[in-house]
Design a protein around this motif. Structure first.
Motif, short mmCIF file in Angstrom:
data_model
loop_
_atom_site.label_atom_id
_atom_site.label_comp_id
_atom_site.label_asym_id
_atom_site.label_seq_id
_atom_site.Cartn_x
_atom_site.Cartn_y
_atom_site.Cartn_z
N SER A 1 0.91 -1.08 0.04
CA SER A 1 0.04 0.01 0.03
C SER A 1 0.88 1.34 -0.14
CB SER A 1 -1.17 -0.20 1.28
OG SER A 1 -0.19 0.04 2.47
N PHE A 2 2.00 1.19 0.72
CA PHE A 2 2.99 2.24 0.63
C PHE A 2 3.38 2.70 -0.70
CE2 PHE A 2 6.96 4.74 1.43
CZ PHE A 2 6.41 5.68 1.96
N ALA A 3 3.73 1.57 -1.52
CA ALA A 3 4.24 1.75 -3.00
C ALA A 3 3.05 2.38 -3.83
CB ALA A 3 4.57 0.21 -3.51
N ASP A 4 1.89 1.89 -3.50
CA ASP A 4 1.02 2.26 -4.30
C ASP A 4 0.53 4.07 -3.73
OD1 ASP A 4 0.07 0.13 -5.45
OD2 ASP A 4 -1.35 -0.33 -3.72
N ALA A 5 0.79 4.31 -2.67
CA ALA A 5 0.89 5.67 -2.21
C ALA A 5 2.00 6.57 -2.77
CB ALA A 5 0.74 5.80 -0.78
N LEU A 6 3.15 6.05 -3.16
CA LEU A 6 4.13 6.75 -3.73
C LEU A 6 3.85 7.03 -5.13
CD1 LEU A 6 7.53 5.19 -2.17
CD2 LEU A 6 6.65 7.67 -2.09
N ALA A 7 3.24 5.75 -5.58
CA ALA A 7 2.94 5.83 -7.27
C ALA A 7 1.68 6.96 -7.38
CB ALA A 7 2.22 4.50 -7.73
N ALA A 8 0.73 7.06 -6.60
CA ALA A 8 -0.34 8.04 -6.49
C ALA A 8 0.35 9.59 -6.37
CB ALA A 8 -1.22 8.01 -5.50
N PHE A 9 1.56 9.51 -5.49
CA PHE A 9 2.00 10.97 -5.19
C PHE A 9 2.66 11.33 -6.47
CE2 PHE A 9 5.78 13.58 -4.58
CZ PHE A 9 5.15 14.72 -3.80
N GLY A 10 3.34 10.38 -7.30
CA GLY A 10 4.01 10.76 -8.58
C GLY A 10 3.05 11.37 -9.51
N LYS A 13 0.59 14.43 -6.49
CA LYS A 13 1.61 15.53 -5.86
C LYS A 13 0.84 15.80 -4.58
CE LYS A 13 4.96 15.77 -8.92
NZ LYS A 13 4.53 15.05 -9.94
N ASP A 14 0.03 14.86 -4.08
CA ASP A 14 -0.79 15.23 -2.64
C ASP A 14 0.15 14.96 -1.68
OD1 ASP A 14 -2.73 15.48 -0.62
OD2 ASP A 14 -3.99 14.61 -1.77
N VAL A 15 0.85 15.93 -0.96
CA VAL A 15 1.74 15.81 0.20
C VAL A 15 0.90 15.28 1.37
CG1 VAL A 15 3.32 16.80 1.69
CG2 VAL A 15 3.24 17.42 -0.63
N SER A 16 -0.38 15.92 1.51
CA SER A 16 -1.20 15.54 2.79
C SER A 16 -1.33 13.81 2.73
CB SER A 16 -2.47 16.09 2.78
OG SER A 16 -3.11 15.90 3.89
N GLY A 50 8.06 2.35 -15.71
CA GLY A 50 9.09 3.36 -16.20
C GLY A 50 10.09 3.54 -15.07
N THR A 51 11.22 4.19 -15.06
CA THR A 51 12.14 4.36 -14.06
C THR A 51 11.70 5.44 -13.04
OG1 THR A 51 13.45 6.22 -15.07
CG2 THR A 51 13.96 4.09 -15.98
N GLU A 52 12.30 5.59 -11.76
CA GLU A 52 11.93 6.33 -10.76
C GLU A 52 11.93 7.88 -11.31
OE1 GLU A 52 16.13 5.11 -9.88
OE2 GLU A 52 14.47 4.39 -10.79
N PHE A 53 12.87 8.09 -12.30
CA PHE A 53 12.98 9.24 -13.02
C PHE A 53 11.68 9.77 -13.61
CE2 PHE A 53 17.22 7.92 -12.16
CZ PHE A 53 17.98 8.96 -11.88
N HIS A 54 11.12 8.78 -14.46
CA HIS A 54 10.12 9.11 -15.02
C HIS A 54 8.81 9.36 -14.17
CE1 HIS A 54 7.11 8.60 -18.21
NE2 HIS A 54 6.10 7.30 -17.47
N ARG A 55 8.84 8.37 -13.26
CA ARG A 55 7.60 8.57 -12.23
C ARG A 55 7.58 9.64 -11.18
NH1 ARG A 55 7.94 4.31 -9.16
NH2 ARG A 55 9.67 3.30 -10.11
N PHE A 56 8.70 9.93 -10.87
CA PHE A 56 8.81 10.99 -9.74
C PHE A 56 9.61 12.26 -10.08
CE2 PHE A 56 8.74 7.08 -7.49
CZ PHE A 56 7.50 6.86 -7.06
#
Length: 206
Positions: A1-10, A13-16, A50-56
């Motif tokens: 679920s944390f990986a999903d949250a990071l993907a969503a942030f990518g 950009k919802d910091v909250s 995609g790479t982390e550069f592409h996603r974030f």
């Protein structure tokens, strides 16, 4: 679920929402007395999303600091520690192009690894330090402390695309702190400290 949250942030950009996901990591009773790993990328994500550069994009360095400090151990995928922006087909024999190594990345990973190994606040599993989020002035800031006994690590991330002054609202960290990356000591006040766009800072106290 944390990986999903990071993907969503990518994407959003919802910091909250990212802050809440970090708290959920610490609240999960399934890992109260055992460790787990967190990651920005792995073989599936790198190959198919995609790479982390592409996603974030420009937040990839700040989020690297996050996965080292927010909870337990970071998983580092092939080439990630050298900043290699290369998609790897893991079902075929592929060679990582180490000529793409970025010294800034290798230095960051070395310093973060040393931080993990020398500060009890960042222990994993049953010995992990607590997490506390500070109230700050800008919605793009994610600022938290990890604490265990007398050890405390303060992490400040600017996940926005403009420079800000990290000002604290209400309570704020007190006393002398060591800037982990510059190896200098500073006193943190309510007025805080500057953070570059997509920037990060780590302070320690033992």
């Amino acid at each position: 679920s944390f990986a999903d949250a990071l993907a969503a942030f990518g994407s959003d950009k919802d910091v909250s929402a990212l802050r809440n996901a970090c708290l959920d990591l610490h609240r999960d009773p399934a890992y109260e007395d055992k460790g787990r790993m967190v990651y920005l990328t792995n073989h599936d994500l790198n190959a198919f999303n995609g790479t982390e550069f592409h996603r974030f994009s420009d937040n990839v360095l700040a989020l690297t600091v996050l996965v080292y400090t927010v909870f337990d151990l970071p998983l580092i995928y092939n080439g990630q520690e050298a900043g290699v922006d290369q998609s790897i087909n893991f079902s075929e024999d592929m060679v990582i192009d180490w000529t793409l190594t970025n010294k800034r990345w290798t230095t960051l990973h070395k310093k973060l690894t040393l931080l993990k190994r020398t500060h009890p606040a960042l222990e994993d599993g049953a010995e992990r330090g607590d997490i506390y989020f500070w109230s700050v002035s800008d919605p793009n800031l994610l600022v938290f402390s990890r604490r265990r006994g007398s050890s405390e690590v303060l992490v400040a991330l600017n996940l926005g695309d403009y420079a800000v002054q990290c000002r604290f609202k209400g309570t704020h960290p007190e006393g002398e702190w060591k800037d982990w990356f510059s190896n200098t000591w500073t006193e943190i006040r309510a007025g805080g400290f500057p953070l570059a766009e997509n920037g990060y800072a780590v302070f320690v106290k033992d």
